[in-house]
Design a protein around this motif. Structure first.
Motif, mmCIF file in Angstrom:
data_model
loop_
_atom_site.group_PDB
_atom_site.id
_atom_site.type_symbol
_atom_site.label_atom_id
_atom_site.label_comp_id
_atom_site.label_asym_id
_atom_site.label_seq_id
_atom_site.Cartn_x
_atom_site.Cartn_y
_atom_site.Cartn_z
ATOM 1 N N GLN A 81 4.987 -11.765 4.709
ATOM 2 C CA GLN A 81 6.432 -11.608 4.662
ATOM 3 C C GLN A 81 6.732 -10.256 4.016
ATOM 4 O O GLN A 81 6.459 -10.048 2.834
ATOM 5 C CB GLN A 81 7.061 -12.729 3.837
ATOM 6 N N VAL A 82 7.276 -9.327 4.796
ATOM 7 C CA VAL A 82 7.614 -8.003 4.284
ATOM 8 C C VAL A 82 8.849 -8.133 3.403
ATOM 9 O O VAL A 82 9.874 -8.665 3.821
ATOM 10 C CB VAL A 82 7.855 -7.002 5.446
ATOM 11 N N ASN A 83 8.739 -7.651 2.170
ATOM 12 C CA ASN A 83 9.832 -7.748 1.205
ATOM 13 C C ASN A 83 10.612 -6.457 1.051
ATOM 14 O O ASN A 83 11.799 -6.483 0.736
ATOM 15 C CB ASN A 83 9.299 -8.160 -0.177
ATOM 16 N N ASP A 84 9.933 -5.313 1.245
ATOM 17 C CA ASP A 84 10.590 -4.032 0.993
ATOM 18 C C ASP A 84 9.859 -2.931 1.745
ATOM 19 O O ASP A 84 8.636 -2.971 1.885
ATOM 20 C CB ASP A 84 10.587 -3.742 -0.510
ATOM 21 N N MET A 85 10.628 -1.964 2.234
ATOM 22 C CA MET A 85 10.058 -0.764 2.833
ATOM 23 C C MET A 85 10.787 0.421 2.228
ATOM 24 O O MET A 85 12.003 0.381 2.061
ATOM 25 C CB MET A 85 10.238 -0.770 4.357
ATOM 26 N N GLY A 86 10.028 1.444 1.886
ATOM 27 C CA GLY A 86 10.666 2.598 1.254
ATOM 28 C C GLY A 86 9.876 3.871 1.474
ATOM 29 O O GLY A 86 8.948 3.920 2.285
ATOM 30 N N ASP A 87 10.265 4.907 0.739
ATOM 31 C CA ASP A 87 9.625 6.218 0.826
ATOM 32 C C ASP A 87 9.013 6.563 -0.521
ATOM 33 O O ASP A 87 9.567 6.244 -1.574
ATOM 34 C CB ASP A 87 10.660 7.296 1.178
ATOM 35 N N ARG A 88 7.876 7.270 -0.460
ATOM 36 C CA ARG A 88 7.248 7.762 -1.679
ATOM 37 C C ARG A 88 6.494 9.041 -1.349
ATOM 38 O O ARG A 88 5.516 9.019 -0.609
ATOM 39 C CB ARG A 88 6.291 6.730 -2.264
ATOM 40 N N ASN A 89 6.974 10.152 -1.849
ATOM 41 C CA ASN A 89 6.317 11.457 -1.673
ATOM 42 C C ASN A 89 5.993 11.769 -0.210
ATOM 43 O O ASN A 89 4.889 12.152 0.130
ATOM 44 C CB ASN A 89 5.037 11.537 -2.516
ATOM 45 N N GLY A 90 6.942 11.556 0.675
ATOM 46 C CA GLY A 90 6.753 11.869 2.082
ATOM 47 C C GLY A 90 6.022 10.800 2.883
ATOM 48 O O GLY A 90 5.841 10.946 4.084
ATOM 49 N N ALA A 91 5.589 9.739 2.233
ATOM 50 C CA ALA A 91 4.915 8.640 2.932
ATOM 51 C C ALA A 91 5.818 7.410 2.875
ATOM 52 O O ALA A 91 6.783 7.355 2.127
ATOM 53 C CB ALA A 91 3.573 8.340 2.284
ATOM 54 N N LYS A 92 5.501 6.429 3.674
ATOM 55 C CA LYS A 92 6.259 5.173 3.701
ATOM 56 C C LYS A 92 5.508 4.112 2.903
ATOM 57 O O LYS A 92 4.278 4.070 2.929
ATOM 58 C CB LYS A 92 6.460 4.682 5.145
ATOM 59 N N THR A 93 6.254 3.264 2.214
ATOM 60 C CA THR A 93 5.649 2.152 1.487
ATOM 61 C C THR A 93 6.121 0.836 2.091
ATOM 62 O O THR A 93 7.268 0.715 2.518
ATOM 63 C CB THR A 93 6.012 2.172 -0.010
ATOM 64 N N ILE A 94 5.235 -0.111 2.117
ATOM 65 C CA ILE A 94 5.539 -1.460 2.604
ATOM 66 C C ILE A 94 5.075 -2.423 1.519
ATOM 67 O O ILE A 94 3.909 -2.391 1.109
ATOM 68 C CB ILE A 94 4.789 -1.770 3.920
ATOM 69 N N LYS A 95 5.980 -3.268 1.050
ATOM 70 C CA LYS A 95 5.630 -4.298 0.076
ATOM 71 C C LYS A 95 5.777 -5.645 0.761
ATOM 72 O O LYS A 95 6.788 -5.903 1.412
ATOM 73 C CB LYS A 95 6.529 -4.221 -1.155
ATOM 74 N N ALA A 96 4.758 -6.484 0.603
ATOM 75 C CA ALA A 96 4.748 -7.767 1.307
ATOM 76 C C ALA A 96 3.993 -8.816 0.499
ATOM 77 O O ALA A 96 3.190 -8.485 -0.377
ATOM 78 C CB ALA A 96 4.094 -7.606 2.680
ATOM 79 N N ASP A 97 4.271 -10.075 0.807
ATOM 80 C CA ASP A 97 3.516 -11.209 0.286
ATOM 81 C C ASP A 97 2.704 -11.775 1.445
ATOM 82 O O ASP A 97 3.271 -12.094 2.498
ATOM 83 C CB ASP A 97 4.447 -12.295 -0.260
ATOM 84 N N VAL A 98 1.387 -11.896 1.244
ATOM 85 C CA VAL A 98 0.498 -12.323 2.326
ATOM 86 C C VAL A 98 -0.501 -13.348 1.777
ATOM 87 O O VAL A 98 -1.032 -13.159 0.681
ATOM 88 C CB VAL A 98 -0.271 -11.117 2.915
ATOM 89 N N PRO A 99 -0.780 -14.423 2.532
ATOM 90 C CA PRO A 99 -1.796 -15.389 2.086
ATOM 91 C C PRO A 99 -3.172 -14.726 1.974
ATOM 92 O O PRO A 99 -3.572 -13.949 2.847
ATOM 93 C CB PRO A 99 -1.803 -16.440 3.192
ATOM 94 N N LEU A 100 -3.874 -15.043 0.904
ATOM 95 C CA LEU A 100 -5.200 -14.456 0.685
ATOM 96 C C LEU A 100 -6.147 -14.765 1.837
ATOM 97 O O LEU A 100 -6.939 -13.912 2.238
ATOM 98 C CB LEU A 100 -5.789 -14.978 -0.632
ATOM 99 N N SER A 101 -6.057 -15.954 2.408
ATOM 100 C CA SER A 101 -6.974 -16.332 3.490
ATOM 101 C C SER A 101 -6.839 -15.432 4.710
ATOM 102 O O SER A 101 -7.761 -15.346 5.519
ATOM 103 C CB SER A 101 -6.739 -17.787 3.901
ATOM 104 N N GLU A 102 -5.709 -14.758 4.851
ATOM 105 C CA GLU A 102 -5.479 -13.876 5.996
ATOM 106 C C GLU A 102 -5.879 -12.424 5.709
ATOM 107 O O GLU A 102 -5.790 -11.569 6.581
ATOM 108 C CB GLU A 102 -4.001 -13.906 6.395
ATOM 109 N N MET A 103 -6.314 -12.134 4.476
ATOM 110 C CA MET A 103 -6.547 -10.745 4.095
ATOM 111 C C MET A 103 -8.000 -10.286 4.216
ATOM 112 O O MET A 103 -8.295 -9.119 3.998
ATOM 113 C CB MET A 103 -6.071 -10.523 2.651
#
Length: 146
Positions: A81-103
């Motif tokens: 589940q993507v919680n936030d998307m943003g910018d950091r020093n010219g790059a994009k950031t994606i913050k998400a919650d993901v089940p460990l079993s899928e990682m």
């Protein structure tokens, strides 16, 4: 409680209310009460609405903008589940919650999707109830029906 009612996994939390009991100086001892507690637990544990929980990881990905769509799609495919998307020093950031079993294998996939230009970090966030289709599969495997 070390072997739970569904798939044999340890019970994480439980609340018990004793409504009535008695004590007899000859027949009552610690072992009697322990055995009564075990029998009571076994009898009601399956009817108590137990669920299987899975660890959810808080993940942050830093990626070039051109890879953002592929990475978000991969996170969604992993039940994230993507919680936030943003910018950091010219790059994009994606913050998400993901089940460990899928990682498992995620770093390799991330390198492939971004040609080695994206990075990620993960840390434990919380436990969450497992979807019913996955719970059924886990229970079948635990009981030897898989």
């Amino acid at each position: 409680m070390k072997t739970g009612p569904l798939a044999g996994y340890q019970v994480d939390s439980l609340k018990v209310t004793l409504l009535d009991g008695s004590f007899h100086p000859v027949d009552s001892d610690a072992l009697s009460f322990e055995l009564a507690a075990r029998m009571g637990y076994r009898e009601v544990a399956k009817a108590a609405g137990a669920v299987i929980l899975e660890p959810i990881m808080k993940m942050e990905v830093i990626t070039p903008e051109e890879n953002m769509g592929d990475i978000v799609g991969d996170i969604n495919r992993r039940r994230g589940q993507v919680n936030d998307m943003g910018d950091r020093n010219g790059a994009k950031t994606i913050k998400a919650d993901v089940p460990l079993s899928e990682m498992f294998g995620y770093v390799t996939t991330l390198r492939t999707l971004s040609s080695g230009r994206a990075t990620s970090t993960m840390e434990f966030s919380h436990y969450e109830q497992t979807p019913s289709n996955i719970s059924e599969e886990v229970i079948k495997k635990a009981k030897g029906n898989a």
